[in-house]
Design an enzyme around this catalytic site. Structure first.
Site, PDB file in Angstrom:
ATOM      1  N   TRP A  31     -25.751  27.458 -37.395  1.00 62.87           N
ATOM      2  CA  TRP A  31     -26.585  28.634 -37.663  1.00 62.87           C
ATOM      3  C   TRP A  31     -27.765  28.281 -38.553  1.00 62.87           C
ATOM      4  O   TRP A  31     -28.872  28.802 -38.359  1.00 62.87           O
ATOM      5  CB  TRP A  31     -25.737  29.758 -38.262  1.00 62.87           C
ATOM      6  CG  TRP A  31     -24.620  30.138 -37.346  1.00 62.87           C
ATOM      7  CD1 TRP A  31     -23.275  29.991 -37.550  1.00 62.87           C
ATOM      8  CD2 TRP A  31     -24.742  30.689 -36.022  1.00 62.87           C
ATOM      9  NE1 TRP A  31     -22.566  30.413 -36.448  1.00 62.87           N
ATOM     10  CE2 TRP A  31     -23.434  30.846 -35.498  1.00 62.87           C
ATOM     11  CE3 TRP A  31     -25.830  31.058 -35.240  1.00 62.87           C
ATOM     12  CZ2 TRP A  31     -23.199  31.370 -34.227  1.00 62.87           C
ATOM     13  CZ3 TRP A  31     -25.592  31.580 -33.969  1.00 62.87           C
ATOM     14  CH2 TRP A  31     -24.286  31.722 -33.480  1.00 62.87           C
ATOM     15  N   ASP A  58     -28.027  33.609 -45.470  1.00 64.90           N
ATOM     16  CA  ASP A  58     -27.345  34.232 -44.332  1.00 64.90           C
ATOM     17  C   ASP A  58     -25.882  34.366 -44.746  1.00 64.90           C
ATOM     18  O   ASP A  58     -25.149  33.383 -44.805  1.00 64.90           O
ATOM     19  CB  ASP A  58     -27.491  33.349 -43.096  1.00 64.90           C
ATOM     20  CG  ASP A  58     -26.732  33.882 -41.890  1.00 64.90           C
ATOM     21  OD1 ASP A  58     -26.027  34.907 -42.023  1.00 64.90           O
ATOM     22  OD2 ASP A  58     -26.829  33.254 -40.822  1.00 64.90           O
ATOM     23  N   LYS A  77     -18.494  40.698 -38.858  1.00 64.67           N
ATOM     24  CA  LYS A  77     -17.435  39.883 -39.457  1.00 64.67           C
ATOM     25  C   LYS A  77     -16.700  40.691 -40.537  1.00 64.67           C
ATOM     26  O   LYS A  77     -15.509  40.929 -40.437  1.00 64.67           O
ATOM     27  CB  LYS A  77     -18.019  38.623 -40.102  1.00 64.67           C
ATOM     28  CG  LYS A  77     -19.097  37.935 -39.306  1.00 64.67           C
ATOM     29  CD  LYS A  77     -18.570  37.061 -38.208  1.00 64.67           C
ATOM     30  CE  LYS A  77     -19.680  36.209 -37.611  1.00 64.67           C
ATOM     31  NZ  LYS A  77     -19.236  35.336 -36.532  1.00 64.67           N
TER      32      LYS A  77
END
Length: 359
Positions: free
Chosen positions: A102, A171, A195
């Site tokens: 990511w 992030d 999440k």
């Protein structure tokens, strides 16, 4: 109805009480005769949900008035572009620490927009650790330093965050709300909800107000953070149902005792699985180095591909869902976010012990 033992990395398990609360009001929310999905986003009833979610998050994370809370669509992946578009100005440099796929993708998008710098990377170590960043190498023209706080694919997590003179951007899609956080250390935090915060569809952005001033009128309207700030994230129709569920999850987090209590539970769950891995004499091998282990995503391998396939097949028969490792690294992965019950983790640990003993 039997609930699945859901270890999916995302979209991930939601608290059962949240789903039950949403179910009760699915057809008629607060006497409106309409579902939240049918309410006008301009209505007073929805406005209470929208602003309530912001207020709950502000209290849970102790977010000061120096920050704006924005609700944006497009997932965390859109933020990979929005951040440099809004903040890489006047020949400045976007600095990145690479800890997995990511952060690589975030860097890739930033390179399309402006100058970038890789301050540190653990790619050569197969992303098994959080690398040490030499902050002295941070470019003098750096607009920000970007990190990914938890790496779902590789199972690594930042324990402490770098102290830098430029805005720190994180992030936090996969570990926000899992432990106490000093928000004041960051210029911007963003997190896809699927999440720890709710369902997919909404991304939370917590941005320091002085960073909003960097945006310019030449940006596309929907790519400009100022648009969301000026209109309370209601410039266009927001993902109303996702924000409603976000509000319920935040209420649940409050009822659980807040982030401090959630951290205690998350540590206990992670220890249950890591104790099995460490006590297996190498039968289960954790991907991450011990000092970089994630409490959200426990990644491990077995001695052979055949054993891995057998483990996953038998686990499925026992009712476990989502234990396959990411396709890019293989092996196994147990995602144990906030909503994952301790009992489900204990059941997985017992299955792992049983599988080893019978192999």
């Amino acid at each position: 109805m039997s609930r699945a033992l859901n270890f999916n990395a995302g979209p991930a398990a939601l608290p059962q009480t949240v789903l039950e609360e949403a179910q009760k009001h699915l057809l008629d929310f607060k006497g409106t005769g309409m579902s939240v999905m049918e309410l006008s986003h301009r209505s007073k009833v929805y406005e209470e949900v929208h602003n309530g979610a912001k207020l709950k998050l502000k209290k849970l994370l102790t977010i000061s008035d120096e920050y704006e809370i924005l609700f944006i669509q497009g997932g965390a992946s859109l933020q990979f572009s929005m951040i440099p578009m809004n903040l890489l100005i006047d020949e400045s440099v976007g600095s990145y620490v690479l800890t997995g796929s990511w952060s690589e993708k975030a860097l890739k998008e930033a390179k399309k927009i402006g100058q970038t710098q890789v301050l540190a990377s653990s790619k050569d170590q197969q992303y098994k650790e959080i690398p040490s960043a030499d902050l002295n190498k941070l470019s003098q023209d750096s607009a920000y330093l970007h990190i990914t706080s938890n790496n779902t694919i590789y199972g690594t997590q930042w324990d402490t965050f770098p102290e830098v003179s430029v805005p720190l951007i994180a992030d936090m899609s996969s570990d926000i709300l899992s432990k106490p956080l000093n928000v004041d250390q960051f210029g911007l935090i963003y997190a896809g909800a699927q999440k720890n915060l709710g369902p997919s569809g909404v991304t939370v952005v917590i941005i320091k107000k002085d960073l909003l001033k960097r945006s310019n009128d030449q940006l596309p309207t929907m790519m400009n953070y100022q648009t969301y700030s000026d209109h309370n994230s209601l410039y266009n129709t927001p993902p109303t149902f996702a924000i409603y569920l976000l509000d319920l999850v935040l209420e649940w987090a409050h009822s659980e005792g807040g982030v401090e209590a959630l951290e205690v539970k998350n540590t206990e769950k992670a220890n249950v699985l890591y104790d099995v891995i460490d006590g297996s004499k190498g039968f289960y091998n954790g991907h991450a180095q011990k000092d970089s282990r994630s409490k959200m995503n426990v990644t491990f391998t077995l001695p052979t591909e055949e054993l891995t396939s057998s483990f996953l097949a038998q686990a499925k028969d026992y009712g476990f869902v989502g234990l396959n490792g990411h396709r890019s690294v293989g092996g196994c992965r147990a995602s144990i976010y906030n909503a994952m019950p301790l009992d489900h983790v204990i059941q997985l640990a017992e299955f792992m012990k049983k599988f080893k003993s019978l192999t």
